[in-house]
Design an enzyme around this catalytic site. Sequence first.
Site, PDB file in Angstrom:
ATOM      1  N   SER A  61      50.152  42.689  42.054  1.00 41.88           N
ATOM      2  CA  SER A  61      51.339  43.149  42.789  1.00 41.88           C
ATOM      3  C   SER A  61      52.133  44.261  42.106  1.00 41.88           C
ATOM      4  O   SER A  61      53.006  44.851  42.743  1.00 41.88           O
ATOM      5  CB  SER A  61      52.276  41.978  43.047  1.00 41.88           C
ATOM      6  OG  SER A  61      52.052  41.480  44.322  1.00 41.88           O
ATOM      7  N   LYS A  64      52.361  47.360  43.940  1.00 41.29           N
ATOM      8  CA  LYS A  64      53.286  47.587  45.056  1.00 41.29           C
ATOM      9  C   LYS A  64      54.282  48.691  44.708  1.00 41.29           C
ATOM     10  O   LYS A  64      54.742  49.426  45.567  1.00 41.29           O
ATOM     11  CB  LYS A  64      54.002  46.282  45.426  1.00 41.29           C
ATOM     12  CG  LYS A  64      53.034  45.310  46.125  1.00 41.29           C
ATOM     13  CD  LYS A  64      53.556  43.910  46.254  1.00 41.29           C
ATOM     14  CE  LYS A  64      52.533  43.043  46.984  1.00 41.29           C
ATOM     15  NZ  LYS A  64      52.669  41.617  46.785  1.00 41.29           N
ATOM     16  N   TYR A 188      44.852  48.684  50.019  1.00 40.53           N
ATOM     17  CA  TYR A 188      45.717  47.713  49.338  1.00 40.53           C
ATOM     18  C   TYR A 188      44.933  46.894  48.302  1.00 40.53           C
ATOM     19  O   TYR A 188      45.366  46.755  47.148  1.00 40.53           O
ATOM     20  CB  TYR A 188      46.371  46.793  50.393  1.00 40.53           C
ATOM     21  CG  TYR A 188      47.125  45.638  49.799  1.00 40.53           C
ATOM     22  CD1 TYR A 188      48.288  45.848  49.050  1.00 40.53           C
ATOM     23  CD2 TYR A 188      46.665  44.331  49.949  1.00 40.53           C
ATOM     24  CE1 TYR A 188      48.961  44.775  48.472  1.00 40.53           C
ATOM     25  CE2 TYR A 188      47.345  43.258  49.381  1.00 40.53           C
ATOM     26  CZ  TYR A 188      48.485  43.494  48.637  1.00 40.53           C
ATOM     27  OH  TYR A 188      49.148  42.431  48.054  1.00 40.53           O
ATOM     28  N   TYR A 240      59.120  37.933  43.319  1.00 38.99           N
ATOM     29  CA  TYR A 240      58.899  36.989  44.410  1.00 38.99           C
ATOM     30  C   TYR A 240      60.181  36.201  44.674  1.00 38.99           C
ATOM     31  O   TYR A 240      61.282  36.754  44.579  1.00 38.99           O
ATOM     32  CB  TYR A 240      57.729  36.045  44.091  1.00 38.99           C
ATOM     33  CG  TYR A 240      56.487  36.725  43.558  1.00 38.99           C
ATOM     34  CD1 TYR A 240      55.820  37.675  44.331  1.00 38.99           C
ATOM     35  CD2 TYR A 240      55.965  36.429  42.320  1.00 38.99           C
ATOM     36  CE1 TYR A 240      54.663  38.292  43.860  1.00 38.99           C
ATOM     37  CE2 TYR A 240      54.808  37.039  41.846  1.00 38.99           C
ATOM     38  CZ  TYR A 240      54.169  37.969  42.626  1.00 38.99           C
ATOM     39  OH  TYR A 240      53.044  38.573  42.152  1.00 38.99           O
ATOM     40  N   VAL A 258      50.088  38.639  40.249  1.00 40.88           N
ATOM     41  CA  VAL A 258      49.403  37.373  40.000  1.00 40.88           C
ATOM     42  C   VAL A 258      48.266  37.501  38.987  1.00 40.88           C
ATOM     43  O   VAL A 258      47.680  36.506  38.596  1.00 40.88           O
ATOM     44  CB  VAL A 258      48.891  36.696  41.303  1.00 40.88           C
ATOM     45  CG1 VAL A 258      50.037  36.309  42.207  1.00 40.88           C
ATOM     46  CG2 VAL A 258      47.874  37.574  42.025  1.00 40.88           C
TER      47      VAL A 258
HETATM   48  N1  GLU Z   1      46.196  40.939  45.496  1.00 39.87           N
HETATM   49  C1  GLU Z   1      47.150  39.891  45.597  1.00 39.87           C
HETATM   50  C2  GLU Z   1      47.347  39.495  47.029  1.00 39.87           C
HETATM   51  O1  GLU Z   1      47.366  40.347  47.876  1.00 39.87           O
HETATM   52  C3  GLU Z   1      48.431  40.366  44.993  1.00 39.87           C
HETATM   53  C4  GLU Z   1      49.476  39.322  45.032  1.00 39.87           C
HETATM   54  C5  GLU Z   1      50.431  39.388  43.879  1.00 39.87           C
HETATM   55  O2  GLU Z   1      50.137  39.837  42.776  1.00 39.87           O
HETATM   56  O3  GLU Z   1      51.539  38.930  44.119  1.00 39.87           O
HETATM   57  O4  GLU Z   1      47.489  38.344  47.344  1.00 39.87           O
END
Ligand code: GLU
Length: 304
Positions: A61, A64, A188, A240, A258
């Site tokens: 993430s 992002k 993504y 989160y 994650v």
């Molecule tokens: N590739 C993970 C997903 O899309 C990233 C989630 C994360 O790191 O929060 O679920």
Amino acid sequence: MQQIVNSSYCYAKSWLNEGEVADYIPELCKVDKDQFGVCITNLVGQTYGSGDFEQKFTVQSICKVILLITALKDVGFDAVFARVGMEPTGDKFNSIIRLETGSGKPLNPMINAGAIAVSSCLKGTNVEEKFEKVLAMANALFGKTDTEYDKSVFLSEQTTGDRNRALAYMMRSGGVFENNVDEILNVYFKSCSILASCKDISHMGAVLANEGRSPTTGKMIVDPFFVKVVLSLMSICGLYDASGEFALRVGICAKSGVGGGILGVVPNRMGIATFAPRLDSKGNSCCGIKAMEYLSQALSLSIF
Ligand code: GLU
């Protein structure tokens, strides 16, 4: 500074056995669970690392932030925020509920739905062209030229990513975008699979702490207005549904992934990165949070 980084490492290492590695992406389970690294890069590009700070891992993430910067540069603020909101959410990072009960637009770019919507903004005729832009931005932010992505993790996400697929189809049916869902998801998933070390990510943090200018080359990488946008979102929704507690206890603009990484930015001071794969119940690295807490106290880093 080196001593403080070492002390943060020693302090946080006591939590090394707490938490669980993310297993909903099967390939992530294969990492060495006992890795732990901490790194700080200051605004003149000096780096202070401890433990496995040069070990590469998938950014997950943390991408992002890279995706958001790339999209803002590609299509501008208005076009990006036509597809994604700017409000925090107390729901889980991959929650679908607000897409049904809210306006249909994802709440912010730091949750999965939001990052998928941001990916849909990128201009380009195919996945490769769009991902090239993301990789180029990752290289600039990491202060490197050879950033790669982990193909096995990418394939693992592609094979098991039904929840993300569901989010994307919900958004398309709600009119958030009209793009081909597989194409957006491939951009993504590849972005989540980008490989970086704490050293690379702390360099990225230092670029953002330095109002968008590279601390090593002096080159302007991110428009200062976009830095403000990204840091505001990181501070309110980067961890989160634990973002509020992190703001109170640590007070650093941050984004976790994650894969076990955390990117930290202390404006006008430094970039920080931690990596340890075991995650707490909210999906944040247990050791990483503890190291950030220690550094925040020891160096008075809270922005509040
Ligand atoms: N590739 C993970 C997903 O899309 C990233 C989630 C994360 O790191 O929060 O679920």
